[in-house]
Design a protein around this motif. Structure first.
Motif, PDB file in Angstrom:
ATOM      1  N   GLY A  94       0.790  -1.215   0.000  1.00 41.44           N
ATOM      2  CA  GLY A  94       0.000   0.000   0.000  1.00 41.44           C
ATOM      3  C   GLY A  94       0.820   1.262   0.000  1.00 41.44           C
ATOM      4  O   GLY A  94       0.294   2.351  -0.230  1.00 41.44           O
ATOM      5  N   ASN A  95       2.094   1.146   0.238  1.00 39.60           N
ATOM      6  CA  ASN A  95       2.940   2.325   0.315  1.00 39.60           C
ATOM      7  C   ASN A  95       3.557   2.697  -1.028  1.00 39.60           C
ATOM      8  O   ASN A  95       3.524   1.932  -1.985  1.00 39.60           O
ATOM      9  CB  ASN A  95       4.055   2.119   1.341  1.00 39.60           C
ATOM     10  N   GLN A  96       4.196   3.847  -1.079  1.00 32.94           N
ATOM     11  CA  GLN A  96       4.826   4.317  -2.300  1.00 32.94           C
ATOM     12  C   GLN A  96       6.045   3.466  -2.640  1.00 32.94           C
ATOM     13  O   GLN A  96       6.643   2.834  -1.775  1.00 32.94           O
ATOM     14  CB  GLN A  96       5.239   5.786  -2.145  1.00 32.94           C
TER      15      GLN A  96
ATOM     16  N   THR B  48       2.592  11.743  -2.713  1.00 30.84           N
ATOM     17  CA  THR B  48       1.440  10.923  -2.350  1.00 30.84           C
ATOM     18  C   THR B  48       0.212  11.821  -2.344  1.00 30.84           C
ATOM     19  O   THR B  48       0.211  12.870  -1.679  1.00 30.84           O
ATOM     20  CB  THR B  48       1.637  10.312  -0.956  1.00 30.84           C
ATOM     21  N   GLY B  96      -1.806   2.395  -4.603  1.00 29.13           N
ATOM     22  CA  GLY B  96      -1.070   1.538  -3.702  1.00 29.13           C
ATOM     23  C   GLY B  96      -1.818   0.226  -3.564  1.00 29.13           C
ATOM     24  O   GLY B  96      -2.999   0.150  -3.873  1.00 29.13           O
ATOM     25  N   ALA B 104       0.288  -2.906  -6.623  1.00 31.66           N
ATOM     26  CA  ALA B 104       0.035  -1.556  -7.089  1.00 31.66           C
ATOM     27  C   ALA B 104      -0.185  -1.580  -8.596  1.00 31.66           C
ATOM     28  O   ALA B 104       0.375  -2.400  -9.305  1.00 31.66           O
ATOM     29  CB  ALA B 104       1.215  -0.655  -6.749  1.00 31.66           C
TER      30      ALA B 104
END
Lengths: 109, 115
Positions: A94-96, B48, B96, B104
């Motif tokens: 879920g993170n970058q 983000t 994400g 992703a």
């Protein structure tokens, strides 16, 4: 910053297995190893990901060492259409993503 | 899986102008990100896109140059402001993963040329 190191380029004969290595010695316990590829500057395409166990899907296999400090992506029977830049990324789900330079794989007829 | 649509797919713009890139996802996603890929280079994270709050920018990127909106869980925009030729790049959005077993997804990118 990227936490992975990959060879800049590799060649592979068509029909043979392509083994792409990746070093990620600073990987933390919660981080997964992801592999993506990019063909002709299209959007990156997902290949496979794993935490600590080896994984296999219809595209590839992912082998992660027991200490999780390195991994290998295996394309079992490379075709010309597998010519692309392959990125190994470590990240929490879920993170970058922080991309490294990737490996440019050329499949040779 | 998630399908991401980016608009425009490419554009040629005059220096000093601004371009807004749209990113539409076919399902609600918690996280959305924007990347830049300069010619011959890897992808670099810009920011983000946070739903309902200001975007979180990476070092070297600022809101005045790259304002981002995220009005809901399926849509985001990136504006490249006061463009110069150095802004010529491919700009990509991504989602994400939604959990430990979700990857992703990336849009196909917007190829921007500034003249």
């Amino acid at each position: 910053d990227a936490k992975t190191t990959q060879p800049t380029s590799m060649d592979c004969a068509e029909g043979r297995a392509a083994n792409l290595p990746c070093n990620h010695s600073t990987i933390s316990g919660n981080e997964y190893v992801y592999w993506y590829r990019q063909i002709h500057s299209q959007g990156p395409q997902y290949i496979i990901h794993g935490l600590k166990n080896n994984e296999t899907n219809e595209m590839a296999s992912l082998i992660i060492t027991e200490d999780r400090k390195s991994s290998t992506l295996i394309l079992p029977h490379a075709t010309l259409r597998d010519t692309a830049v392959y990125y190994c990324i470590v990240a929490n789900p879920g993170n970058q993503f922080y991309f490294g330079t990737g490996t440019s794989l050329t499949v040779i007829p | 899986s998630a399908v991401i649509s980016q608009k425009p797919s490419r554009d040629i713009c005059q220096r000093g102008t601004s371009l807004t890139i749209q990113c539409q996802v076919d399902s609600q996603v918690t996280m959305m990100f924007w990347y830049r890929q300069q010619p011959g280079q890897s992808l670099t994270l810009i920011a983000t896109a946070n739903q309902g709050s200001e975007a979180t920018y990476e070092s070297g990127f600022v809101i005045d140059k790259f304002p981002i909106s995220r009005p809901n869980l399926t849509f985001s925009t990136l504006t490249v402001s006061n463009m110069s030729p150095e802004d010529s790049s491919i700009y990509l959005c991504s989602t994400g993963g939604g959990g430990t077993n979700t990857e992703a997804f990336f849009g196909q990118g917007t190829r921007l040329t500034v003249v």
